[in-house]
Design an enzyme around this catalytic site. Sequence first.
Site, PDB file in Angstrom:
ATOM      1  N   SER A 182       2.770  -0.786   8.015  1.00  0.00           N
ATOM      2  CA  SER A 182       4.005   0.005   7.995  1.00  0.00           C
ATOM      3  C   SER A 182       3.869   1.206   8.929  1.00  0.00           C
ATOM      4  O   SER A 182       4.840   1.627   9.554  1.00  0.00           O
ATOM      5  CB  SER A 182       4.308   0.464   6.568  1.00  0.00           C
ATOM      6  N   GLU A 183       2.659   1.758   9.014  1.00  0.00           N
ATOM      7  CA  GLU A 183       2.347   2.842   9.950  1.00  0.00           C
ATOM      8  C   GLU A 183       1.064   2.462  10.693  1.00  0.00           C
ATOM      9  O   GLU A 183      -0.026   2.556  10.127  1.00  0.00           O
ATOM     10  CB  GLU A 183       2.170   4.167   9.214  1.00  0.00           C
ATOM     11  N   PHE A 202       3.628 -10.568   5.296  1.00  0.00           N
ATOM     12  CA  PHE A 202       3.320 -10.464   3.873  1.00  0.00           C
ATOM     13  C   PHE A 202       3.161  -9.003   3.473  1.00  0.00           C
ATOM     14  O   PHE A 202       3.051  -8.127   4.298  1.00  0.00           O
ATOM     15  CB  PHE A 202       2.046 -11.246   3.538  1.00  0.00           C
ATOM     16  N   TYR A 259      -4.378   2.438   9.764  1.00  0.00           N
ATOM     17  CA  TYR A 259      -5.373   1.451   9.344  1.00  0.00           C
ATOM     18  C   TYR A 259      -6.539   1.268  10.297  1.00  0.00           C
ATOM     19  O   TYR A 259      -7.548   0.662   9.921  1.00  0.00           O
ATOM     20  CB  TYR A 259      -4.668   0.123   9.062  1.00  0.00           C
ATOM     21  N   LEU A 270      -6.078   7.045  -0.687  1.00  0.00           N
ATOM     22  CA  LEU A 270      -5.896   5.837   0.122  1.00  0.00           C
ATOM     23  C   LEU A 270      -7.246   5.234   0.501  1.00  0.00           C
ATOM     24  O   LEU A 270      -7.464   4.026   0.358  1.00  0.00           O
ATOM     25  CB  LEU A 270      -5.079   6.152   1.373  1.00  0.00           C
ATOM     26  N   VAL A 280       0.841  -1.195   0.000  1.00  0.00           N
ATOM     27  CA  VAL A 280       0.000   0.000   0.000  1.00  0.00           C
ATOM     28  C   VAL A 280       0.881   1.252   0.000  1.00  0.00           C
ATOM     29  O   VAL A 280       1.626   1.499   0.952  1.00  0.00           O
ATOM     30  CB  VAL A 280      -0.934   0.016   1.223  1.00  0.00           C
ATOM     31  N   VAL A 296       1.006   5.574  -1.522  1.00  0.00           N
ATOM     32  CA  VAL A 296       0.514   6.725  -2.264  1.00  0.00           C
ATOM     33  C   VAL A 296       1.695   7.676  -2.432  1.00  0.00           C
ATOM     34  O   VAL A 296       2.371   8.009  -1.450  1.00  0.00           O
ATOM     35  CB  VAL A 296      -0.644   7.449  -1.536  1.00  0.00           C
TER      36      VAL A 296
END
Length: 411
Positions: A124-125, A411, A129, A100, A88, A90
């Site tokens: 990742s952050e 993953f 999410y 997003l 993911v 941007v």
Amino acid sequence: MTANFQAMSHDLRAITLDEVAPFRSATSIGFGHDAKPEGDERFLSMMPLDRTVAVFDGSELVATLGDFALELTVPGGAQVAMAGTTMVTVQATHTRRGILRSMIRRHLDNAAERGEPVAGLWASEPGIYGRFGFGLASELHVVKIDSRHLAAPRRADDLEVAMVPAAQLLDVVAPYWHKVSSSRSGFIDRGQPRWQDIMNDPESHRGGASGSRHIVVRRNGDVVGYLAYRQNSKWDEGVANGSVSIQALVASDLDAHLALWAYALDVDLFPNVDFWNGAIDDPLAYEVDNARSVRRMIGDALYVRLLDIAAALTARAYEQDGQIVVAVDDDMGYADGTYRLTVVDGAATVEATSDDAQVSLGIRELGALYLGRSCADLYATTGHIRGDVSNVRTLANIFATSRAPWCPEMF
């Protein structure tokens, strides 16, 4: 004032074969590395193009999302289809425009249409999410050990430890991984493309370390444990100070588990051992003579997003029976509603109801409870789960598992 994505001339769709290279390039920019052309074939071997989402600004590819078809083990050992959210990005030139959210919406729509009851990701952050309904469903321990400060556990006499060539992984290790994958919630089974990628072990993915080494533990000829690791050689003023970096360590029982750790802690010239994804209930520290030398830091691991409440909740088993009426708030609309969850003999039924809710929570919190990681009482203290104390305790008891979930596959 930021522009609205829907009002702009962006195209949001799956990529075609001739767009693999720009998709990979955009993804690499997002994660701060360079895509190499030889990686296109690897990408195609693992990522079906119809499970990608890309955003184009004219002819420029400015945002990416990938979606692996995965099988997630839930409490009780069943496996449910999970859309594995990944890649993911941007581009920095196009952030704050709703891109997003639109990609995630398309991705979750696709998963729901395929009948996948959950989506999952490694963040990742982490702050991003939760607003899309992903809840922290499992945690990990980052483990670091200087083996010079402890005595490795003793290996049981009935176990044989052997190195396996990468070319034999599909025959030797893959069947074992499939077998053990149903033993713990959070586990993700590995398909042939994933094993083939591990066998290929591209140098660009080694981070300057050695190729992967593969170790199995056998009892009476049967595999009961598997270890994968890389080595980093280092010498300080003529003294060996290399490291063993564990990539995977799974075992069927405590003796096999300790045999793998004993091997990892006793590789000559490599006294520093690290494992970035240890289970939070790994018993190693309680089986060595110096527990303090097993340094552990908790990290977040798998995030889960429920899309089909009935399918997801009835797929897992429960260790305590009970009944609760739960109101679920899902502002993206996939699972919003009030449900009666009834558990009898460890099996659940779920039905929509117009009855008053005994407990209210967001879809993010339900995802966090799903694999048994979190206690509902914790979220109640922060106001994210609402209800009287006895009802929150009922919810907590229903979802609790005696063993913490663990996801050994990133993953």
